[in-house]
Scaffold this motif. Structure first.
Motif, PDB file in Angstrom:
ATOM      1  N   SER A 227       6.915  -4.886   4.698  1.00 20.16           N
ATOM      2  CA  SER A 227       6.207  -6.137   4.435  1.00 20.16           C
ATOM      3  C   SER A 227       5.387  -6.053   3.153  1.00 20.16           C
ATOM      4  O   SER A 227       5.429  -6.967   2.308  1.00 20.16           O
ATOM      5  N   PHE A 228       4.659  -4.961   2.971  1.00 20.70           N
ATOM      6  CA  PHE A 228       3.825  -4.836   1.777  1.00 20.70           C
ATOM      7  C   PHE A 228       4.657  -4.621   0.520  1.00 20.70           C
ATOM      8  O   PHE A 228       4.190  -4.895  -0.591  1.00 20.70           O
ATOM      9  N   ALA A 229       5.892  -4.160   0.689  1.00 21.14           N
ATOM     10  CA  ALA A 229       6.780  -4.029  -0.466  1.00 21.14           C
ATOM     11  C   ALA A 229       7.127  -5.393  -1.052  1.00 21.14           C
ATOM     12  O   ALA A 229       7.554  -5.495  -2.208  1.00 21.14           O
ATOM     13  N   CYS A 230       6.942  -6.451  -0.275  1.00 23.07           N
ATOM     14  CA  CYS A 230       7.187  -7.816  -0.743  1.00 23.07           C
ATOM     15  C   CYS A 230       5.976  -8.397  -1.468  1.00 23.07           C
ATOM     16  O   CYS A 230       6.034  -9.534  -1.952  1.00 23.07           O
TER      17      CYS A 230
ATOM     18  N   HIS B  18       2.626 -11.715   6.720  1.00 22.30           N
ATOM     19  CA  HIS B  18       3.671 -11.379   7.693  1.00 22.30           C
ATOM     20  C   HIS B  18       3.126 -10.516   8.821  1.00 22.30           C
ATOM     21  O   HIS B  18       3.410 -10.755  10.001  1.00 22.30           O
ATOM     22  N   LEU B  19       2.338  -9.532   8.476  1.00 23.05           N
ATOM     23  CA  LEU B  19       1.800  -8.640   9.508  1.00 23.05           C
ATOM     24  C   LEU B  19       0.789  -9.367  10.400  1.00 23.05           C
ATOM     25  O   LEU B  19       0.638  -9.008  11.573  1.00 23.05           O
ATOM     26  N   THR B  20       0.127 -10.383   9.886  1.00 23.24           N
ATOM     27  CA  THR B  20      -0.740 -11.209  10.727  1.00 23.24           C
ATOM     28  C   THR B  20       0.094 -11.912  11.794  1.00 23.24           C
ATOM     29  O   THR B  20      -0.296 -11.982  12.968  1.00 23.24           O
ATOM     30  N   GLY B  21       1.261 -12.433  11.392  1.00 23.90           N
ATOM     31  CA  GLY B  21       2.153 -13.070  12.354  1.00 23.90           C
ATOM     32  C   GLY B  21       2.670 -12.102  13.391  1.00 23.90           C
ATOM     33  O   GLY B  21       2.742 -12.419  14.587  1.00 23.90           O
ATOM     34  N   VAL B  22       3.046 -10.901  12.951  1.00 24.86           N
ATOM     35  CA  VAL B  22       3.542  -9.883  13.889  1.00 24.86           C
ATOM     36  C   VAL B  22       2.419  -9.462  14.843  1.00 24.86           C
ATOM     37  O   VAL B  22       2.644  -9.299  16.049  1.00 24.86           O
ATOM     38  N   ALA B  23       1.219  -9.297  14.312  1.00 23.62           N
ATOM     39  CA  ALA B  23       0.076  -8.931  15.162  1.00 23.62           C
ATOM     40  C   ALA B  23      -0.196 -10.010  16.202  1.00 23.62           C
ATOM     41  O   ALA B  23      -0.518  -9.711  17.360  1.00 23.62           O
ATOM     42  N   ALA B  24      -0.053 -11.273  15.811  1.00 22.48           N
ATOM     43  CA  ALA B  24      -0.252 -12.366  16.762  1.00 22.48           C
ATOM     44  C   ALA B  24       0.771 -12.298  17.886  1.00 22.48           C
ATOM     45  O   ALA B  24       0.450 -12.526  19.059  1.00 22.48           O
ATOM     46  N   ALA B  25       2.008 -11.972  17.538  1.00 24.83           N
ATOM     47  CA  ALA B  25       3.058 -11.859  18.551  1.00 24.83           C
ATOM     48  C   ALA B  25       2.786 -10.702  19.509  1.00 24.83           C
ATOM     49  O   ALA B  25       3.003 -10.825  20.727  1.00 24.83           O
ATOM     50  N   TRP B  26       2.311  -9.592  18.993  1.00 27.90           N
ATOM     51  CA  TRP B  26       1.938  -8.469  19.870  1.00 27.90           C
ATOM     52  C   TRP B  26       0.759  -8.858  20.764  1.00 27.90           C
ATOM     53  O   TRP B  26       0.717  -8.483  21.941  1.00 27.90           O
ATOM     54  N   ALA B  27      -0.199  -9.611  20.219  1.00 24.89           N
ATOM     55  CA  ALA B  27      -1.337 -10.052  21.023  1.00 24.89           C
ATOM     56  C   ALA B  27      -0.862 -10.945  22.167  1.00 24.89           C
ATOM     57  O   ALA B  27      -1.393 -10.885  23.281  1.00 24.89           O
ATOM     58  N   TYR B  28       0.144 -11.754  21.901  1.00 29.48           N
ATOM     59  CA  TYR B  28       0.724 -12.585  22.962  1.00 29.48           C
ATOM     60  C   TYR B  28       1.322 -11.705  24.050  1.00 29.48           C
ATOM     61  O   TYR B  28       1.060 -11.899  25.243  1.00 29.48           O
TER      62      TYR B  28
ATOM     63  N   VAL C  15      -1.347 -20.101  20.757  1.00 26.41           N
ATOM     64  CA  VAL C  15      -1.864 -19.728  19.438  1.00 26.41           C
ATOM     65  C   VAL C  15      -0.984 -18.684  18.741  1.00 26.41           C
ATOM     66  O   VAL C  15      -0.649 -18.854  17.556  1.00 26.41           O
ATOM     67  N   PRO C  16      -0.579 -17.587  19.412  1.00 20.46           N
ATOM     68  CA  PRO C  16       0.278 -16.618  18.716  1.00 20.46           C
ATOM     69  C   PRO C  16       1.595 -17.222  18.237  1.00 20.46           C
ATOM     70  O   PRO C  16       2.103 -16.847  17.172  1.00 20.46           O
ATOM     71  N   TYR C  17       2.156 -18.139  19.017  1.00 19.88           N
ATOM     72  CA  TYR C  17       3.392 -18.789  18.578  1.00 19.88           C
ATOM     73  C   TYR C  17       3.148 -19.603  17.309  1.00 19.88           C
ATOM     74  O   TYR C  17       3.941 -19.566  16.355  1.00 19.88           O
ATOM     75  N   ALA C  18       2.055 -20.373  17.292  1.00 21.98           N
ATOM     76  CA  ALA C  18       1.742 -21.183  16.114  1.00 21.98           C
ATOM     77  C   ALA C  18       1.518 -20.300  14.891  1.00 21.98           C
ATOM     78  O   ALA C  18       2.050 -20.557  13.803  1.00 21.98           O
ATOM     79  N   VAL C  19       0.742 -19.236  15.055  1.00 26.01           N
ATOM     80  CA  VAL C  19       0.445 -18.332  13.932  1.00 26.01           C
ATOM     81  C   VAL C  19       1.711 -17.611  13.479  1.00 26.01           C
ATOM     82  O   VAL C  19       2.013 -17.524  12.276  1.00 26.01           O
ATOM     83  N   GLY C  20       2.478 -17.095  14.429  1.00 24.03           N
ATOM     84  CA  GLY C  20       3.669 -16.335  14.087  1.00 24.03           C
ATOM     85  C   GLY C  20       4.708 -17.166  13.362  1.00 24.03           C
ATOM     86  O   GLY C  20       5.286 -16.731  12.351  1.00 24.03           O
ATOM     87  N   PHE C  21       4.961 -18.377  13.846  1.00 22.80           N
ATOM     88  CA  PHE C  21       5.969 -19.220  13.210  1.00 22.80           C
ATOM     89  C   PHE C  21       5.487 -19.761  11.862  1.00 22.80           C
ATOM     90  O   PHE C  21       6.297 -19.958  10.949  1.00 22.80           O
ATOM     91  N   ALA C  22       4.201 -20.018  11.721  1.00 21.97           N
ATOM     92  CA  ALA C  22       3.668 -20.470  10.436  1.00 21.97           C
ATOM     93  C   ALA C  22       3.730 -19.353   9.399  1.00 21.97           C
ATOM     94  O   ALA C  22       3.943 -19.601   8.204  1.00 21.97           O
ATOM     95  N   ALA C  23       3.559 -18.107   9.849  1.00 23.49           N
ATOM     96  CA  ALA C  23       3.527 -16.980   8.925  1.00 23.49           C
ATOM     97  C   ALA C  23       4.891 -16.700   8.294  1.00 23.49           C
ATOM     98  O   ALA C  23       4.956 -16.209   7.162  1.00 23.49           O
ATOM     99  N   LEU C  24       5.974 -17.017   9.005  1.00 20.28           N
ATOM    100  CA  LEU C  24       7.306 -16.650   8.499  1.00 20.28           C
ATOM    101  C   LEU C  24       7.669 -17.363   7.199  1.00 20.28           C
ATOM    102  O   LEU C  24       8.000 -16.700   6.204  1.00 20.28           O
TER     103      LEU C  24
END
Length: 315
Positions: free
Chosen positions: A140-143, A151-161, A173-182
């Protein structure tokens, strides 16, 4: 994003099947391998891991973001890196979901899941989840710094879910954050790291909320029996079914009308089709719940097409 899934996710829309329900004693505990020891083959374990990652949502989300990267104007090398990052993140979320839910799935007799069926052990799935997460960070950071952080914020939200929020009123909330992050991740990966357009982030968040409702709808009654009380479960089957088309069609409208310039005939036709399908699914869903779910999948497909059609203006 798999189900930032309960499947969710979810992610992404996964389901059980018949035969004799397993017992805790037969398949072991979430801390033990459920493969039956050395008799299980290496190929069987790999197959089990592939099934435990929620392959449908993983492939769909990765393919969509790879296509969006091409449409938005990322070069070949950056597009591959973007797709690899999304794939690693989605794999980590899917494996986390199945590993964490293993005890509940065993108790509910949800056959058809590799961990429940004993195809792969819970420990192995946890190892795979953490390995994919560890790989996702440098990819992710290579991008780019901002792209990686989003991107990692979205992944973290999905793990929190998966680990906590799934059974709370904040499960959306994790779904909203994760899908917005992509799509934001894709936009920030473009040359110059431009900030994503408001409409693509908003539409992504709405798609996430719709995905959460659609993902949960077929399992609401069973989940309630095992103590899961996320946002859709508190709405109940009828409430979730009636609300399901609202965020999805709103996302369709934003994707069609939000970008600069006229939407064109294609955009308006897609918006009209999304509205008609959503209404039909809501009406037919009164008698056949699967009709509402199928309609939601169809509207989500329309939204994905609109996203790609408008992809050149995401930043």
């Amino acid at each position: 994003m798999d189900r930032p899934s309960g499947r969710s996710s979810r992610g992404a829309v996964h389901r059980p099947g018949g035969a004799r329900a397993p017992t805790i004693g037969r398949v072991g505990t979430p801390e033990q391998s459920t493969t039956g020891g050395p008799a299980a083959s290496w190929v069987g374990r790999v197959t089990g891991l592939a099934g435990a990652c929620h392959p449908g949502p993983v492939v769909a989300v990765t393919a969509l973001m790879a296509a969006l990267a091409v449409t938005a104007g990322q070069g070949a090398a950056r597009g591959v890196l973007t797709a690899a990052s999304v794939l690693a993140g989605q794999l980590s979320v899917g494996w986390c979901n199945d590993a964490f839910d293993a005890r509940r799935d065993i108790a509910a007799g949800r056959r058809g899941k590799p961990v429940v069926d004993g195809t792969v052990g819970v420990t192995e799935v946890w190892v795979a989840a953490y390995a994919a997460l560890a790989l996702c960070v440098p990819l992710s950071f290579a991008c780019g710094l901002w792209a990686g952080a989003v991107h990692l914020t979205g992944v973290a939200a999905a793990w929190a879910y998966d680990l906590r929020l799934k059974a709370t009123a904040w499960s959306w909330v994790p779904y909203a954050v994760g899908f917005a992050a992509l799509p934001a991740f894709v936009a920030l990966g473009l040359p110059g790291q431009p900030w994503p357009a408001w409409w693509v982030v908003t539409a992504g968040a709405l798609l996430g909320v719709g995905a959460h409702l659609g993902d949960a709808l077929p399992d609401i009654r069973g989940d309630l029996a095992t103590g899961v009380r996320g946002w859709p479960h508190r709405l109940g089957p009828d409430g979730a079914r009636l609300l399901l088309p609202v965020p999805l069609v709103t996302a369709s409208a934003i994707l069609a009308l939000g970008p600069a310039g006229p939407p064109g005939r294609g955009g308006m036709a897609a918006l009209a089709a999304a509205g008609l399908v959503a209404v039909a699914g809501t009406v037919l869903g009164r008698r056949r719940e699967r009709a509402a779910f199928a309609a939601a999948v169809a509207v989500a497909a329309v939204d994905a097409a609109l996203l790609l059609l408008r992809g050149t203006g995401i930043a």
